[in-house]
Design a protein around this motif. Structure first.
Motif, PDB file in Angstrom:
ATOM      1  N   ASN A 231       1.032  -1.303   0.161  1.00  0.00           N
ATOM      2  CA  ASN A 231       0.250  -0.245   0.319  1.00  0.00           C
ATOM      3  C   ASN A 231       0.347   1.334  -0.273  1.00  0.00           C
ATOM      4  OD1 ASN A 231       1.096  -0.203   2.773  1.00  0.00           O
ATOM      5  ND2 ASN A 231      -0.555   0.894   3.883  1.00  0.00           N
ATOM      6  N   ARG A 232       2.204   1.065  -0.217  1.00  0.00           N
ATOM      7  CA  ARG A 232       3.044   2.126  -0.132  1.00  0.00           C
ATOM      8  C   ARG A 232       3.887   2.258  -1.821  1.00  0.00           C
ATOM      9  NH1 ARG A 232       3.363   4.815   4.973  1.00  0.00           N
ATOM     10  NH2 ARG A 232       5.624   5.893   4.447  1.00  0.00           N
ATOM     11  N   PHE A 233       3.722   3.834  -2.279  1.00  0.00           N
ATOM     12  CA  PHE A 233       4.994   3.848  -3.182  1.00  0.00           C
ATOM     13  C   PHE A 233       5.197   4.667  -2.619  1.00  0.00           C
ATOM     14  CE2 PHE A 233       0.769   1.816  -4.313  1.00  0.00           C
ATOM     15  CZ  PHE A 233       1.325   1.061  -5.468  1.00  0.00           C
ATOM     16  N   ILE A 234       6.623   5.634  -3.442  1.00  0.00           N
ATOM     17  CA  ILE A 234       7.393   6.120  -4.230  1.00  0.00           C
ATOM     18  C   ILE A 234       7.803   6.561  -5.296  1.00  0.00           C
ATOM     19  CG2 ILE A 234       9.524   4.932  -2.942  1.00  0.00           C
ATOM     20  CD1 ILE A 234      11.177   7.309  -2.150  1.00  0.00           C
ATOM     21  N   ALA A 235       7.846   8.003  -5.258  1.00  0.00           N
ATOM     22  CA  ALA A 235       7.831   8.675  -6.960  1.00  0.00           C
ATOM     23  C   ALA A 235       8.589   9.633  -6.825  1.00  0.00           C
ATOM     24  CB  ALA A 235       6.538   8.821  -7.470  1.00  0.00           C
ATOM     25  N   VAL A 236       9.414   9.923  -7.706  1.00  0.00           N
ATOM     26  CA  VAL A 236      10.470  10.569  -8.343  1.00  0.00           C
ATOM     27  C   VAL A 236      10.042  11.421  -9.240  1.00  0.00           C
ATOM     28  CG1 VAL A 236      13.163  11.794  -8.079  1.00  0.00           C
ATOM     29  CG2 VAL A 236      12.487   9.563  -6.357  1.00  0.00           C
ATOM     30  N   LEU A 237       9.300  13.085  -9.186  1.00  0.00           N
ATOM     31  CA  LEU A 237       9.192  13.991 -10.715  1.00  0.00           C
ATOM     32  C   LEU A 237       9.873  15.659  -9.989  1.00  0.00           C
ATOM     33  CD1 LEU A 237       5.424  13.147  -9.902  1.00  0.00           C
ATOM     34  CD2 LEU A 237       7.115  11.418 -10.820  1.00  0.00           C
ATOM     35  N   GLU A 238      10.130  15.166 -11.576  1.00  0.00           N
ATOM     36  CA  GLU A 238      10.786  16.916 -11.592  1.00  0.00           C
ATOM     37  C   GLU A 238       9.406  17.724 -12.060  1.00  0.00           C
ATOM     38  OE1 GLU A 238      11.892  17.269 -15.629  1.00  0.00           O
ATOM     39  OE2 GLU A 238      13.716  16.490 -15.437  1.00  0.00           O
ATOM     40  N   GLU A 239       9.398  19.081 -11.035  1.00  0.00           N
ATOM     41  CA  GLU A 239       8.677  19.876 -10.180  1.00  0.00           C
ATOM     42  C   GLU A 239       7.779  20.357 -11.170  1.00  0.00           C
ATOM     43  OE1 GLU A 239       7.184  23.132  -7.968  1.00  0.00           O
ATOM     44  OE2 GLU A 239       8.372  21.469  -7.827  1.00  0.00           O
ATOM     45  N   ARG A 240       8.089  20.604 -13.099  1.00  0.00           N
ATOM     46  CA  ARG A 240       7.512  21.036 -14.209  1.00  0.00           C
ATOM     47  C   ARG A 240       5.980  19.811 -13.814  1.00  0.00           C
ATOM     48  NH1 ARG A 240      10.172  21.440 -17.712  1.00  0.00           N
ATOM     49  NH2 ARG A 240      12.257  20.899 -17.053  1.00  0.00           N
ATOM     50  N   HIS A 241       6.542  18.738 -13.490  1.00  0.00           N
ATOM     51  CA  HIS A 241       5.229  18.000 -13.212  1.00  0.00           C
ATOM     52  C   HIS A 241       3.647  17.902 -12.319  1.00  0.00           C
ATOM     53  CE1 HIS A 241       6.671  16.270 -16.797  1.00  0.00           C
ATOM     54  NE2 HIS A 241       8.529  15.613 -15.798  1.00  0.00           N
ATOM     55  N   ILE A 242       5.175  18.640 -11.043  1.00  0.00           N
ATOM     56  CA  ILE A 242       3.870  19.257  -9.853  1.00  0.00           C
ATOM     57  C   ILE A 242       3.184  19.949 -10.066  1.00  0.00           C
ATOM     58  CG2 ILE A 242       4.392  19.703  -7.489  1.00  0.00           C
ATOM     59  CD1 ILE A 242       5.870  16.443  -7.652  1.00  0.00           C
TER      60      ILE A 242
END
Length: 667
Positions: A231-242
């Protein structure tokens, strides 16, 4: 400067030629020498006057540009002329009097002598003398402009401006900011509770749907996604997608609610984002804080940790109730250890304490006394809204009083004393801020959705936003106290009164564990008839409540009742009136506005769950639950407060993503 003199001589020669031609024309048309000689003096006089004026103006111009030439001596002139940065000289009227070759290339069409600087920018020359200069835009380019006086004493009339093209630098700066990595933590709310009792095929189907939802979302970005547990996930995204996530109001939360188990239970996500972290580790820590905040507010929302606090999105559905009491047992054992190591225990609630605040304090006080420890319920009796309950515990000579004042507790508290705060986690509304500051060991027991400003020095922070009341949480805790948890009937009735108050007689926010807690209290001898009498009001209070309901108006499915009168029992009457307004057809929420003794306006908000009054009250500086909240506005009149409330309701319908139809159907 010779060019200027040459140009001036040319002007004088042309003027003399014009005068001669004028005289010749007179002679040609008249063919009369006498007329010619008569008109000649006038022509010479007029021409001489014109030439004199022209010479005077030309002399001033020559003197002005000569001074420019002197102030920009040959060495400076050569260095500035060939300088790889645009440079321009302007006078006191911001007119261009000189520019170098680079300026002519970059600002072609605006560098003519005498043109105003406003053709390039409307910013005054004085602004450019700032230490860091000024940034301007011109023809899709960005320039950093600095200025200095040409005279060494900085009192001259001419100013030299340098234009540095920083377009590429700004583009790189923007790209760096947009490509900054941000850690996103995602958790499925109450996953174990959701899948409990489901078939293995249903569990697998839900798990696949959740995985696919998150994978599809991340695939639209340049980020990565990893699954840490079921039930837990971690993602690393770029600021533009936030930024795109925020712009879409976190549509992924709505899509998650479309996933259901057997068309009964819908899935919801809690998302924590650490947006301002300078490193990945710092971003992960901030994301964890944001996730805890989202879970503490009931889940089904995204929380973003920013430099100034938190930003919240979503939060339109109810929290998922947990059926397991493992956490409660662990908290109870830890609390027993703290009590055993303390000389005295003080339990207090919030200001203007109600039945839940006082009831939970009394129940816990009596249970700790059964352990053989000295314990007191700290309460300001004069301002309490639960006087009927307090009167059930009269002071006797043979026993220590159950209730003591905050001032008395502040006198007796020691470094070994334990302070337990019930029914609030906001340090600004606790019964005594001084007592909280004096206590070295603090425990918090609360069911309200977590606020940004919460008590952060607690050894134990027992926070369950899905619980109906603090009294329910205390009832669950004392069941693990052994024989000490077996309270007398009158003590059990205090806890039952708190549960009945916050659940509106087991109607609102009531789960299976709420009935289990009530059943335990009933076994201890709590009488429901006696508890019901605690809610009785006078005939005057009933009339005031009826008047409030009669004066209400409907606005966007919200019943708003402004009260232009004051009464001592308004803190009790207003919530009761708000509850009654919910019984009207097509009313999703109710708001009662009334004046306080401090001449401020309080708002008591209630809903049946279709509208989240907590978010509306938070927009006005308050807080609470999804179905029960409130705030206090520092305004002079009810009308002004009503306008602010309606504006907050409008913003709620505009900005908050509504629960989709599939979730409404499941409910």
């Amino acid at each position: 400067m010779k060019n200027f003199y040459r140009d001036g001589g040319l002007v004088i020669s042309i003027t003399a030629l014009i005068v001669s031609l004028a005289a010749l024309l007179v002679y040609t048309y008249t063919c009369n020498v006498k007329i010619f000689w008569l008109s000649a003096p006038f022509i010479v006089l007029i021409g001489g006057f014109a030439i004199g004026k022209l010479i005077q103006v030309t002399r001033k111009t020559f003197q002005y540009y000569a001074r420019v030439e002197e102030e920009l001596d040959s060495k400076k002139h050569l260095s500035v002329q060939t300088f790889p940065m645009s440079a321009v000289v302007v006078d006191t009227k911001s007119n261009i009097v000189w520019c170098n070759e680079k300026f002519s290339e970059e600002f072609r069409g605006s560098c003519e002598y005498g043109n105003p600087l406003s053709m390039i920018t409307d910013i005054s020359v004085e602004e450019f003398f700032k230490k860091d200069g000024i940034t301007i835009s011109y023809n899709s380019s960005i320039y950093s402009v600095h200025a200095r006086k040409i005279d060494e004493d900085e009192k001259g009339e001419l100013s030299l401006l340098f234009f540095r093209n920083i377009t590429e630098f700004k583009a790189l700066q923007t790209e760096k900011k947009l490509s900054h990595p941000v850690v996103v933590l995602i958790m499925v709310d109450g996953y174990e509770e959701i899948i409990s009792g489901a078939l293995e095929s249903e569990k697998a189907h839900v798990s696949v749907q959740i995985d696919k939802l998150l994978e599809d979302f991340v695939s639209q970005t340049s980020g990565i996604l990893r699954k840490n547990s079921s039930n837990r996930f971690i993602a690393v995204l770029e600021e533009r997608h936030i930024a795109k996530l925020i712009e879409s109001k976190f549509e992924i939360l709505d899509k998650a609610r479309e996933i259901a188990i057997d068309d009964r239970i819908t899935v919801s996500l809690s998302i924590g984002i650490g947006r301002t972290g300078k490193t990945l580790r710092e971003s992960e820590q901030l994301a964890q804080q944001a996730l805890e905040m989202a879970l503490g507010r009931g889940g089904d929302q995204a929380a973003i940790k920013t430099e100034s606090g938190f930003e919240f999105y979503g939060g339109v559905s109810k929290g998922v109730e947990r059926h397991t009491q493992v956490k409660t047992r662990i908290i109870a054992n830890s609390l027993l250890d703290l009590v055993a190591g303390s000389d005295k225990v003080y339990i207090m609630g919030h200001k203007h304490s109600d039945l839940d605040s006082v009831g939970s304090s009394v129940g816990l006080t009596c249970a700790i006394r059964n352990l053989g420890k000295e314990a007191y319920a700290v309460c300001d009796v004069e301002t309490s809204l639960a006087r009927n309950l307090i009167d059930m515990f009269p002071e006797t000579e043979n026993e220590d009083p159950v209730f003591i004042s905050p001032a008395k507790a502040l006198e007796d508290i020691t470094s070994e004393s334990l302070l337990i705060i019930c029914d609030t986690h906001n340090p600004q509304i606790i019964e005594s801020e001084e007592l909280h500051e004096a206590a070295e060991k603090v425990v918090v027991i609360d069911h309200h959705r977590r606020m940004v400003n919460h008590i952060d020095n607690a050894i134990i922070f027992h926070h369950e936003p899905y619980a109906s009341s603090a009294s329910e949480m205390v009832t669950e805790l004392i069941q693990y106290f052994g024989e000490a948890g077996k309270l007398r009937a009158v003590q059990a009735e205090c806890l039952l009164a708190g549960i009945m108050l916050d659940t509106k007689n087991f109607i609102m926010k009531t789960g299976a564990r709420t009935f289990e807690a009530a059943a335990y209290l009933r076994k201890l001898g709590a009488d429901t008839v006696t508890v019901k009498k605690l809610f009785a009001s006078s005939i005057d209070s009933y009339k005031r409540k009826t008047q409030i309901v009669a004066d209400a108006e409907i606005y966007r499915k919200c019943a708003i009742a402004p009260c232009d009168f004051y009464a001592e029992d308004m803190r009790i009457t207003a919530p009761q009136a708000a509850d009654d307004l919910l019984t009207i057809n097509n009313v999703d929420a109710s708001f009662v506005l009334y004046k306080t003794m401090s001449n401020e306006v309080s708002i008591s908000a209630r809903s049946m769950g279709a509208l989240n009054v907590q978010l509306i009250m938070e927009a006005l500086g308050g807080g609470g639950h999804q179905t029960m909240a409130g705030t206090q506005l520092k305004v002079n009149n009810i009308k002004q407060a009503e306008e602010q409330l309606k504006s907050a309701i409008d913003d709620y319908y505009i900005n908050i993503v509504k629960v989709n139809s599939s979730e409404n159907t499941s409910k």
